[in-house]
Design a protein around this motif. Structure first.
Motif: not given
Length: 344
Positions: A172-175, A249-264
């Protein structure tokens, strides 16, 4: 007397102890007689004595046993001597006391035998309780071993989960670092595009002044320039739209990344899959950025071509003969297409 056999092992151990204490054979037989009769309640016989001691001849235990019974009868006989009692009454009284003592001894031995039986029963119950306790202890130890194994397996699983969580955190930090780099790159491209647009506006103002001074001479060139500007405006509008879509799309990707980080954090098992999805999306953003850069280079080439075309048209117009002058008309100014770039 009770004819129940005693514990042979204990009896043999006691006789061995007596052999060590009484090395003389007759004294040893006498002590064994007392041991059997008084301690174990067994009527001694010559054969029994010889089997236990195994010393001397068969006459020795017979003689010792006779002496033992004579001494026992002498000690058990009670003599009552009183000057006022006749001799026959004294004998009767002695026999009566001896009978009482014998009966009391018998009753005491019976009570002792009953107590021994009760003790034996209690000992058997205690032994069964010990066996049951040992079985229960074995069962508890087995359950403890199973729980210990389960605990060790849980500890191993916890360590694996912690390791997976650390790997997910590193990914996650690398991403996030890669996303920050992409944002910085897009911001630099945005600033570069603004500078290009400002330069294009300045160049367009110069061309407008030249067009006002030579409207008739450069009408054809103006039409071509207007067509070129319209194409550039359309291309710029299209580029702005695509850039906005890329930003969205980048904002959506950022939101998806945040959701993925919480889900992780709650589902460590999906950490690698989510990292792969984010990596794929990041590759798509990089590919989109590369495409936008290519389109920007195409736009610059078109702008250079337009400048060269206007320069060639201006030089050709100077060589032509001037036409009759007319009042100059205001030439419509083509405003550059404004674009907004959202920070990713």
């Amino acid at each position: 007397m009770s004819d129940a056999p005693p514990d042979e092992t204990r009896l043999a151990a006691e006789i061995e102890r007596l052999k060590a204490e009484f090395p003389k054979t007759r004294e040893l037989y006498r002590e064994v007689c007392a041991l059997l009769f008084f301690r174990h309640g067994i009527t001694p016989t010559a054969n029994r004595l010889y089997q236990l001691v195994k010393r001397g001849s068969m006459g020795t235990p017979t003689a010792v046993l006779g002496e033992f019974w004579t001494e026992l009868r002498e000690k058990s006989r009670v003599r009552i001597e009183h000057p006022d009692l006749p001799a026959d009454l004294q004998a009767v009284a002695g026999e009566l006391v001896a009978t009482l003592w014998t009966r009391s001894s018998t009753a005491a031995r019976d009570a002792l035998d009953a107590l021994r039986d009760e003790i034996e029963v209690q000992r058997g119950e205690a032994q069964r309780a010990v066996v049951a306790a040992r079985d229960e202890l074995a069962r508890v130890e087995g359950a403890l071993e199973q729980r210990t194994g389960a605990l060790l397996a849980a500890q191993v699983e916890v360590r694996e989960l912690e390791k997976a969580q650390a790997e997910g955190r590193a990914q996650r930090q690398a991403l996030e670092a890669e996303l920050e780099r992409v944002r910085a790159t897009l911001a630099a491209r945005d600033r570069e595009f603004v500078e290009v647009r400002e330069g294009f506006s300045r160049d367009l103002g110069k061309q407008r002044d030249a067009t006002e001074r030579a409207e008739e001479r450069f009408r054809a060139s103006e039409k071509r320039a207007l067509l070129e500007i319209d194409r550039e405006r359309s291309a710029a509008t299209k580029l702005q739209k695509e850039l906005d879509e890329a930003t969205h799309r980048a904002e959506q990707k950022d939101a998806d990344h945040r959701r993925a980080s919480e889900t992780m954090q709650a589902q460590l098992g999906d950490a690698r899959h989510q990292a792969g999805v984010l990596q794929g999306r990041l590759d798509a953003v990089q590919a989109e950025n590369t495409r936008l850069q290519t389109e920007m280079m195409t736009l610059r080439e078109a702008e250079t071509h337009a400048r060269e075309t206007r320069a060639s048209s201006e030089s050709a117009g100077v060589r032509k003969a001037p036409r009759p002058t007319r009042s100059p008309r205001a030439v419509p100014t083509a405003k550059p297409a404004t674009r907004r770039k959202k920070a990713v």
